[in-house]
Design a protein around this motif. Structure first.
Motif, PDB file in Angstrom:
ATOM      1  N   LEU A   1      13.915   3.551  -2.283  1.00 21.11           N
ATOM      2  CA  LEU A   1      14.663   3.685  -1.027  1.00 21.11           C
ATOM      3  C   LEU A   1      14.812   2.338  -0.324  1.00 21.11           C
ATOM      4  N   PHE A   2      13.951   1.381  -0.693  1.00 21.13           N
ATOM      5  CA  PHE A   2      13.984   0.069  -0.041  1.00 21.13           C
ATOM      6  C   PHE A   2      14.723  -0.910  -0.952  1.00 21.13           C
ATOM      7  N   LYS A   3      15.987  -1.085  -0.642  1.00 28.26           N
ATOM      8  CA  LYS A   3      16.823  -1.888  -1.544  1.00 28.26           C
ATOM      9  C   LYS A   3      16.838  -3.360  -1.155  1.00 28.26           C
ATOM     10  N   ARG A   4      16.541  -3.650   0.118  1.00 27.08           N
ATOM     11  CA  ARG A   4      16.571  -5.050   0.541  1.00 27.08           C
ATOM     12  C   ARG A   4      15.241  -5.731   0.184  1.00 27.08           C
ATOM     13  N   ASP A   5      15.233  -7.062   0.346  1.00 28.37           N
ATOM     14  CA  ASP A   5      14.043  -7.864   0.098  1.00 28.37           C
ATOM     15  C   ASP A   5      12.881  -7.382   0.961  1.00 28.37           C
ATOM     16  N   ILE A   6      11.715  -7.191   0.357  1.00 31.47           N
ATOM     17  CA  ILE A   6      10.579  -6.627   1.103  1.00 31.47           C
ATOM     18  C   ILE A   6      10.092  -7.605   2.181  1.00 31.47           C
ATOM     19  N   GLY A   7      10.291  -8.906   1.956  1.00 28.81           N
ATOM     20  CA  GLY A   7       9.934  -9.884   2.985  1.00 28.81           C
ATOM     21  C   GLY A   7      10.724  -9.641   4.271  1.00 28.81           C
TER      22      GLY A   7
ATOM     23  N   ARG B   1       0.828  -1.202   0.000  1.00 29.50           N
ATOM     24  CA  ARG B   1       0.000   0.000   0.000  1.00 29.50           C
ATOM     25  C   ARG B   1       0.872   1.267   0.000  1.00 29.50           C
ATOM     26  N   LEU B   2       1.951   1.224   0.768  1.00 29.60           N
ATOM     27  CA  LEU B   2       2.850   2.391   0.816  1.00 29.60           C
ATOM     28  C   LEU B   2       3.378   2.708  -0.580  1.00 29.60           C
ATOM     29  N   PHE B   3       3.788   1.665  -1.298  1.00 32.25           N
ATOM     30  CA  PHE B   3       4.363   1.909  -2.631  1.00 32.25           C
ATOM     31  C   PHE B   3       3.294   2.351  -3.630  1.00 32.25           C
ATOM     32  N   GLU B   4       2.047   1.944  -3.362  1.00 30.87           N
ATOM     33  CA  GLU B   4       0.937   2.437  -4.186  1.00 30.87           C
ATOM     34  C   GLU B   4       0.722   3.927  -3.956  1.00 30.87           C
ATOM     35  N   LEU B   5       0.727   4.301  -2.670  1.00 31.22           N
ATOM     36  CA  LEU B   5       0.442   5.700  -2.307  1.00 31.22           C
ATOM     37  C   LEU B   5       1.612   6.618  -2.633  1.00 31.22           C
ATOM     38  N   ALA B   6       2.828   6.083  -2.502  1.00 28.13           N
ATOM     39  CA  ALA B   6       4.017   6.929  -2.690  1.00 28.13           C
ATOM     40  C   ALA B   6       5.082   6.139  -3.451  1.00 28.13           C
ATOM     41  N   PRO B   7       4.890   5.968  -4.763  1.00 26.70           N
ATOM     42  CA  PRO B   7       5.849   5.158  -5.540  1.00 26.70           C
ATOM     43  C   PRO B   7       7.280   5.687  -5.453  1.00 26.70           C
ATOM     44  N   GLU B   8       7.414   6.975  -5.129  1.00 25.20           N
ATOM     45  CA  GLU B   8       8.759   7.550  -5.074  1.00 25.20           C
ATOM     46  C   GLU B   8       9.607   6.979  -3.929  1.00 25.20           C
TER      47      GLU B   8
END
Lengths: 257, 147
Positions: free
Chosen positions: B41-47, B30-37
């Motif tokens: 900034l999140f370079k590691r695995d999202i898990g 949801r965060l990336f939907e609301l603020a794709p920019e």
């Protein structure tokens, strides 16, 4: 959520604008560009309209670049930011005590109130500081405690209108605990009993600097036909009684004897 | 935060499925939907990121009665995230995604009182993170890393 009935006091628009400029140039707002836009937007609307109304979606569209069909229920960014803006304003006024006016955005509304500050602002550590303990329900019904929580909020709000009174909430007290600085002079405690629609509230104002003696005490009664009205009425009555008990004049200053 | 707010925060967390990272993953989605920019900034695995986020929420809930500890940790977190490129304006979509995560995961069990409690808590926590971020910007203006 709209803001009818919360029209700002008739302060000069130039004074309000100058106050906003000053606040937005502070370090607390300087990098918070959206929060600054939020504040500027609601202030401008309030200044430009005799009966301002602002919806959550108005701010979402004007400040957070949301599309006109966005749904605030699934994207509560405005409510999140309103809570942050209220907290930021509180922090700003702690750091920079207002000299002429302050801005308040009441919970649940987006219309700001412009509150004139008469004379020298209350200083932290002034003699008249009151810690308001959360009012307690003496019944097992959780809705009674909810009523008490709302009443506590209303009493804090009404007492805070007296500029020479420093009102401390339980959460602020937790924050102040263990830190250097003056302790509250008074503690306000109350318990509420209910029988059917009738409630009875017992209030104690305890003076800590006098060995914890009870400075003032009273019993109040109300009927729970309208919760908000009952809370407002009780809080106003308590505020009036405390002003008398603490010898506050109409401007909220302690009288010199 | 008063005892009622703390109670609502704890009750809401207790309703999330134990050990399940789905809510935290939903938060990031949801965060990336609301603020794709903020996605770059999140370079590691999202898990892994979701696990860290979930642990952080648990830590916050465990320390609600210790505001000094909360402030210290939030300021340190804000300082670290400044180095990763997080800006003050990012705290708004983060808060929105957090509330949405509870709405989505708990449905009708996420009460208005819980919603209000999280609004208050997030305002407090995010302003402390901002404070840490301001202090870090003064101390080390060129630090860069990965969220």
């Amino acid at each position: 959520m709209t803001g009818p009935g919360a029209h700002p006091l008739p302060l000069d628009a130039a004074i309000v604008s100058q106050h906003v400029d000053q606040a937005l140039s502070s370090p607390l707002f300087r990098k918070a560009e959206r929060q600054a836009r939020f504040l500027r937007f609601v202030v401008d609307v309030a200044l430009q309209s005799p009966e301002p109304t602002i919806k959550e979606s108005d701010i979402g569209i004007a400040v957070y670049d949301r599309r006109s069909d966005y749904d605030p229920r699934t994207d509560p960014i405005v409510r999140v930011e309103a809570a942050r803006l209220r907290a930021r304003l509180r922090e700003y006024y702690e750091v920079t005590p207002p000299e002429r006016m302050r801005i308040d955005i009441p919970k649940g509304r987006y219309i700001p109130q412009f509150i004139p500050v008469a004379g020298k602002p209350a200083q932290v550590g002034s003699g008249l500081s009151i810690l308001v303990s959360p009012f307690r329900s003496l019944t097992a019904d959780p809705s009674d405690q909810t009523f008490c929580d709302g009443l506590t909020e209303e009493v804090v709000h009404q007492l805070a209108q007296d500029r020479q009174l420093r009102v401390i909430t339980q959460s602020a007290a937790a924050w102040l605990e263990g830190r250097d600085g003056p302790k509250p002079r008074y503690v306000l405690e109350a318990s509420v009993r209910r029988a059917g629609a009738e409630i009875r509230l017992t209030l104690h104002l305890i003076e800590l600097t006098d060995g914890g003696s009870t400075h003032f005490s009273n019993i109040y009664q109300a009927t729970l036909d309208d919760t908000f009205a009952a809370q407002e009425r009780l809080a106003a009555e308590i505020r009036g009684d405390l002003a008398a008990a603490l010898h506050l004049d109409k401007e909220g200053r302690e009288r010199v004897h | 935060m008063d005892s009622t707010t703390i109670r609502h925060l704890r009750e809401s967390i207790a309703l999330l499925p134990v050990g399940d990272l789905a809510p935290a993953n939903e938060f990031y989605r949801r965060l990336f939907e609301l603020a794709p920019e903020v996605r770059p900034l999140f370079k590691r695995d999202i898990g892994l990121q979701a696990k860290k986020f979930s642990d952080m929420l648990a830590w916050v809930i465990a320390n609600l009665e210790h505001p000094d500890e909360l402030c210290r940790e939030m300021r340190a977190l804000g300082a670290r995230h400044t180095g990763y490129g997080v800006q003050v304006n990012h705290y708004a979509p983060l808060g929105s995604a957090l509330i949405w995560m509870f709405q989505r995961s708990l449905g009708d069990r996420f009460t208005p009182e819980m919603d209000e409690a999280w609004m208050e808590a997030y305002a407090f926590l995010s302003l402390e993170a901002e404070r840490g971020s301001r202090e870090a910007a003064v101390d080390s203006p060129t630090q860069r890393g990965s969220a």
